[in-house]
Design a protein around this motif. Structure first.
Motif, PDB file in Angstrom:
ATOM      1  N   THR A  23       0.863  -1.168   0.000  1.00 38.79           N
ATOM      2  CA  THR A  23       0.000   0.000   0.000  1.00 38.79           C
ATOM      3  C   THR A  23       0.898   1.215   0.000  1.00 38.79           C
ATOM      4  OG1 THR A  23      -0.099   0.017   2.408  1.00 38.79           O
ATOM      5  CG2 THR A  23      -1.854  -1.158   1.252  1.00 38.79           C
ATOM      6  N   SER A  24       0.406   2.289  -0.550  1.00 39.31           N
ATOM      7  CA  SER A  24       1.232   3.500  -0.593  1.00 39.31           C
ATOM      8  C   SER A  24       0.548   4.616   0.169  1.00 39.31           C
ATOM      9  CB  SER A  24       1.480   3.934  -2.036  1.00 39.31           C
ATOM     10  OG  SER A  24       0.277   4.254  -2.675  1.00 39.31           O
ATOM     11  N   PRO A  29       5.540   3.500  -0.870  1.00 36.31           N
ATOM     12  CA  PRO A  29       5.018   2.166  -0.607  1.00 36.31           C
ATOM     13  C   PRO A  29       5.555   1.575   0.686  1.00 36.31           C
ATOM     14  CG  PRO A  29       6.659   2.088  -2.336  1.00 36.31           C
ATOM     15  CD  PRO A  29       6.418   3.531  -2.039  1.00 36.31           C
ATOM     16  N   GLU A 153       5.967  -0.259  -7.063  1.00 37.27           N
ATOM     17  CA  GLU A 153       5.703   1.160  -7.292  1.00 37.27           C
ATOM     18  C   GLU A 153       5.780   1.489  -8.779  1.00 37.27           C
ATOM     19  OE1 GLU A 153       4.727   5.086  -6.955  1.00 37.27           O
ATOM     20  OE2 GLU A 153       4.391   3.410  -5.598  1.00 37.27           O
ATOM     21  N   ARG A 156       2.575   0.435 -10.145  1.00 39.09           N
ATOM     22  CA  ARG A 156       1.564   1.421  -9.778  1.00 39.09           C
ATOM     23  C   ARG A 156       1.585   2.621 -10.731  1.00 39.09           C
ATOM     24  NH1 ARG A 156      -0.771   1.360  -4.828  1.00 39.09           N
ATOM     25  NH2 ARG A 156      -0.044  -0.132  -3.261  1.00 39.09           N
ATOM     26  N   ARG A 157       2.787   3.048 -11.078  1.00 39.37           N
ATOM     27  CA  ARG A 157       2.902   4.197 -11.984  1.00 39.37           C
ATOM     28  C   ARG A 157       2.250   3.905 -13.325  1.00 39.37           C
ATOM     29  NH1 ARG A 157       9.276   5.548 -10.733  1.00 39.37           N
ATOM     30  NH2 ARG A 157       8.955   6.451  -8.645  1.00 39.37           N
ATOM     31  N   ARG A 160      -1.402   4.274 -12.772  1.00 41.80           N
ATOM     32  CA  ARG A 160      -1.795   5.683 -12.704  1.00 41.80           C
ATOM     33  C   ARG A 160      -1.816   6.314 -14.097  1.00 41.80           C
ATOM     34  NH1 ARG A 160       2.476   5.960  -8.677  1.00 41.80           N
ATOM     35  NH2 ARG A 160       1.620   5.409  -6.636  1.00 41.80           N
ATOM     36  N   ASN A 165      -6.453   5.450  -9.842  1.00 41.58           N
ATOM     37  CA  ASN A 165      -5.928   6.199  -8.707  1.00 41.58           C
ATOM     38  C   ASN A 165      -5.381   5.244  -7.650  1.00 41.58           C
ATOM     39  OD1 ASN A 165      -8.125   5.391  -6.983  1.00 41.58           O
ATOM     40  ND2 ASN A 165      -9.393   6.994  -7.917  1.00 41.58           N
ATOM     41  N   ASP A 166      -4.751   5.805  -6.634  1.00 44.73           N
ATOM     42  CA  ASP A 166      -4.103   4.969  -5.621  1.00 44.73           C
ATOM     43  C   ASP A 166      -5.103   4.103  -4.858  1.00 44.73           C
ATOM     44  OD1 ASP A 166      -1.444   5.584  -6.109  1.00 44.73           O
ATOM     45  OD2 ASP A 166      -1.478   7.351  -4.804  1.00 44.73           O
ATOM     46  N   ASP A 167      -6.280   4.641  -4.593  1.00 41.71           N
ATOM     47  CA  ASP A 167      -7.282   3.843  -3.884  1.00 41.71           C
ATOM     48  C   ASP A 167      -7.676   2.618  -4.699  1.00 41.71           C
ATOM     49  OD1 ASP A 167      -7.296   5.539  -1.730  1.00 41.71           O
ATOM     50  OD2 ASP A 167      -9.057   6.674  -2.385  1.00 41.71           O
ATOM     51  N   ASN A 170      -4.689   0.180  -4.668  1.00 43.89           N
ATOM     52  CA  ASN A 170      -4.578  -0.478  -3.373  1.00 43.89           C
ATOM     53  C   ASN A 170      -5.607  -1.593  -3.246  1.00 43.89           C
ATOM     54  OD1 ASN A 170      -2.523   1.228  -2.598  1.00 43.89           O
ATOM     55  ND2 ASN A 170      -3.817   2.545  -1.336  1.00 43.89           N
TER      56      ASN A 170
END
Length: 226
Positions: A23-24, A29, A153, A156-157, A160, A165-167, A170
């Motif tokens: 999680t970030s 992270p 991470e 994740r990028r 994005r 989004n991050d939520d 996650n």
């Protein structure tokens, strides 16, 4: 060299013994162990998973005369080459012209490949192949990284950049039920189709190894001529 599959039980062990989820927060992270997921996955046979959570990701007309199922790992270099050099031509000449229905099925050699698949699926069917292309094209940046936190991470990028989004990311990366289902479906499919390396192509039910576009095109044309 074409990458060989780890046995199905070993694939489960990757999750059971080494499943780490990320999680970030504002500090970047952080790393958390999900032991319960590993215990559930190791104890549950593939037949017990909810396969509806892991639909096939496909391109083209389901009624096309030829169906190609590609078994591939996001951490397999030959799979990345296939998606960079073969799939674009296959899409233009066979998929978009209604001749081929193409299905991409994920294989998990390791936790990095499982994380990548979870990110790819996080955007749903509409974003899946765009994200898959990004993941394959940047494979050398994240799949070989020694630090799992950095690798995830980077994944994740990519998510994005595709509009997640991050939520959302996650929720996808922390979804233990989904991870368990993905491993179970992979295990069942690989056993049913006798898949032991990647990439493997199942063309109208017949198994083939990695192919250049020229060889694949010749095979498809011969099938279409029948």
């Amino acid at each position: 060299m074409v990458k060989k599959l780890i046995p199905a039980l070993a694939a489960l062990a990757v999750v059971a013994a080494g499943a780490w989820w990320f999680t970030s927060g504002t500090g970047g992270p952080s790393q958390t162990s999900i032991n319960a997921l590993g215990a559930q996955t190791a104890a549950s046979p593939a037949a017990d998973v909810d396969a509806s959570l892991v639909p096939d990701m496909a391109l083209g007309d389901p009624d096309a005369p030829i169906t190609i199922i590609e078994y591939a790992s996001f951490t397999c270099p030959h799979c990345a080459t296939f998606h960079a050099q073969v799939l674009p031509q296959l899409k233009a000449n066979y998929i978009e012209t209604g001749k081929v229905h193409f299905i991409h099925r994920e294989v998990y050699f390791d936790r990095y490949g499982l994380w990548a698949a979870m990110v790819a699926r996080c955007g749903g069917e509409m974003r899946y192949f765009g994200l898959a292309d990004r993941i394959y094209s940047t494979q050398s940046d994240w799949a070989r990284h020694q630090d799992p936190a950095v690798a995830v991470e980077q994944l994740r990028r990519l998510g994005r950049a595709a509009g997640l989004n991050d939520d959302q990311l996650n929720a996808c990366l922390e979804n233990g039920e989904m991870a368990q289902a993905m491993v179970g479906v992979y295990q069942a499919n690989a056993e049913a189709d006798d898949v032991n390396s990647t990439p493997t192509l199942i063309v109208n039910g017949q198994k083939h190894g990695n192919m250049s576009y020229a060889d694949l095109s010749a095979l498809l044309d011969s099938l279409l001529a029948q």
